[in-house]
Design an enzyme around this catalytic site. Structure first.
Site, PDB file in Angstrom:
ATOM      1  N   VAL A   1       5.428  -4.006  -6.444  1.00  0.00           N
ATOM      2  CA  VAL A   1       4.578  -5.050  -5.867  1.00  0.00           C
ATOM      3  C   VAL A   1       3.343  -4.423  -5.233  1.00  0.00           C
ATOM      4  O   VAL A   1       2.210  -4.900  -5.415  1.00  0.00           O
ATOM      5  CB  VAL A   1       5.361  -5.894  -4.844  1.00  0.00           C
ATOM      6  CG1 VAL A   1       4.423  -6.783  -4.028  1.00  0.00           C
ATOM      7  CG2 VAL A   1       6.404  -6.758  -5.563  1.00  0.00           C
TER       8      VAL A   1
ATOM      9  N   GLN B   1      10.956  -3.810  -0.199  1.00  0.00           N
ATOM     10  CA  GLN B   1      10.154  -2.587  -0.142  1.00  0.00           C
ATOM     11  C   GLN B   1       9.713  -2.147  -1.544  1.00  0.00           C
ATOM     12  O   GLN B   1       9.736  -0.961  -1.884  1.00  0.00           O
ATOM     13  CB  GLN B   1      10.940  -1.478   0.551  1.00  0.00           C
ATOM     14  CG  GLN B   1      11.027  -1.623   2.054  1.00  0.00           C
ATOM     15  CD  GLN B   1       9.667  -1.445   2.720  1.00  0.00           C
ATOM     16  OE1 GLN B   1       8.827  -0.688   2.265  1.00  0.00           O
ATOM     17  NE2 GLN B   1       9.462  -2.163   3.827  1.00  0.00           N
ATOM     18  N   SER B   2       9.287  -3.096  -2.343  1.00  0.00           N
ATOM     19  CA  SER B   2       8.957  -2.824  -3.741  1.00  0.00           C
ATOM     20  C   SER B   2       7.716  -1.946  -3.905  1.00  0.00           C
ATOM     21  O   SER B   2       6.626  -2.301  -3.458  1.00  0.00           O
ATOM     22  CB  SER B   2       8.734  -4.152  -4.476  1.00  0.00           C
ATOM     23  OG  SER B   2       8.243  -3.927  -5.779  1.00  0.00           O
ATOM     24  N   ASN B   3       7.883  -0.819  -4.593  1.00  0.00           N
ATOM     25  CA  ASN B   3       6.734  -0.003  -4.986  1.00  0.00           C
ATOM     26  C   ASN B   3       5.909  -0.718  -6.044  1.00  0.00           C
ATOM     27  O   ASN B   3       4.681  -0.593  -6.082  1.00  0.00           O
ATOM     28  CB  ASN B   3       7.212   1.346  -5.536  1.00  0.00           C
ATOM     29  CG  ASN B   3       7.999   2.145  -4.524  1.00  0.00           C
ATOM     30  OD1 ASN B   3       7.595   2.271  -3.370  1.00  0.00           O
ATOM     31  ND2 ASN B   3       9.132   2.683  -4.945  1.00  0.00           N
TER      32      ASN B   3
END
Length: 334
Positions: A79, A75-77
């Site tokens: 990326v 759930q990378s912000n």
């Protein structure tokens, strides 16, 4: 610091607002609390990585890159914002997503930020946890280069000295806003993970000789590891800026009591903080970073570390889109 010496592209809406949180201040009955709204940077729902990407993407363009390569957790912000930055400048984006969180169910890998990655056309592959993800991203970049692409590899969180310039710039922006409003701040509190945000703030404030403490609430690493990593990057950022002298290690403050069971794992204090800010201030935090960062700030107020008579700014790093992948966490708490 004269940051105009460094190439930079425009990706965000700056300056971000600096707002007083009156209801939260009254509820906690401690210091006067403000929020620096870096959730409002504007790039694909905003967040703190936008500031770093303005410098990193400028270098990618200067090198003739046609593809941005990076890595982050599922759930990378980072990326999500990297994919948006790539599209803004006509580049492709490839990302490696690390399965750091494996107990949140199948929707965790399809909703929230992952859905936004899909909409942005980001090409991503999953990796199991425990590997050197930055090394894996570099290897992936070399594979693309062998195929004739021109990749530019960005470390997780955009956290190198060049990326940290974004938060040296934020430090200058924050001080200018505080001066314009006639406000003297004692500390900035925020969630600290890949270290670039905290290192940039520490470096920027040190370069300006601004006596404002930066307090990081760790979301993953233990205190000693995080302090060492932040200090190392802050020193590298100061070197890039051409600032002489020694940065005392004591300038880096980290609390690790709010990590809980691990990165991305819900805690009762995070759930309380997310609900409190939503219901007191209409402000949405995220469950991985700003939620735990705010939980840490609330905890420090209750413990008397942050106290009445002080003025504190909470740096909101964004990421509320990840809330939709933690729906059951908040349903179970009702």
């Amino acid at each position: 610091m004269h940051l105009a010496r460094f190439q930079r592209v425009s990706l965000g809406h700056f300056p971000t607002p600096l707002e007083r949180l009156d209801r939260l201040t009254r509820r906690l009955d401690g210091p006067e609390i403000h929020v620096k709204r870096d959730d409002c940077t504007g790039l694909a729902t905003g967040g703190n990585k936008t500031r770093k990407l303005e410098y990193l993407v400028a270098e990618a363009i200067a090198q003739g890159a046609d593809t941005l390569v990076t890595q982050g957790a599922t759930q990378s912000n980072h990326v999500r914002q990297t994919a948006a930055a790539a599209r803004r400048h006509g580049m492709a984006c490839h990302a490696l997503l690390e399965r750091r969180v494996v107990n949140m169910g199948a929707p965790y890998e399809t909703g929230g930020n992952v859905l936004l990655d899909d909409l942005l056309g980001c090409q991503y592959e999953f990796r199991d946890s425990g590997i050197d993800m930055n090394a894996a991203a570099r290897e992936f970049g070399e594979r693309l280069r062998a195929e004739g692409r021109k990749p530019y590899v960005i470390p997780g969180g955009g956290s190198n000295a060049l990326g940290a310039l974004g938060y040296a710039a934020c430090a200058a922006e924050f001080v200018a806003q505080a001066d314009a409003q006639g406000l003297r701040f004692d500390a900035i509190v925020h969630a600290t993970g890949s270290t670039g945000t905290q290192a940039g703030l520490v470096a920027g404030l040190h370069a300006m000789n601004a006596p404002i403490e930066v307090i990081g609430i760790s979301v993953r690493a233990n205190r000693e590891t995080q302090v060492s990593n932040v200090h190392r990057l802050a020193c590298a950022t100061l070197e890039l800026l051409g600032v002489g002298g020694t940065l005392p290690r004591e300038r880096v403050r980290v609390y690790d009591e709010y990590v809980g069971a691990g990165y991305g794992q819900p805690t009762a204090s995070m759930v309380e903080a997310v609900r409190m800010l939503a219901q007191e201030e209409g402000l949405l935090l995220d469950p991985v970073y700003s939620g735990k960062g705010m939980a840490g700030m609330i905890g420090l107020v209750r413990a008397g570390v942050l106290r009445a008579g002080q003025r504190i700014a909470f740096l909101h790093t964004g990421g509320a889109s990840a809330l939709f992948s933690y729906e059951q966490t908040f349903r179970d708490d009702q």
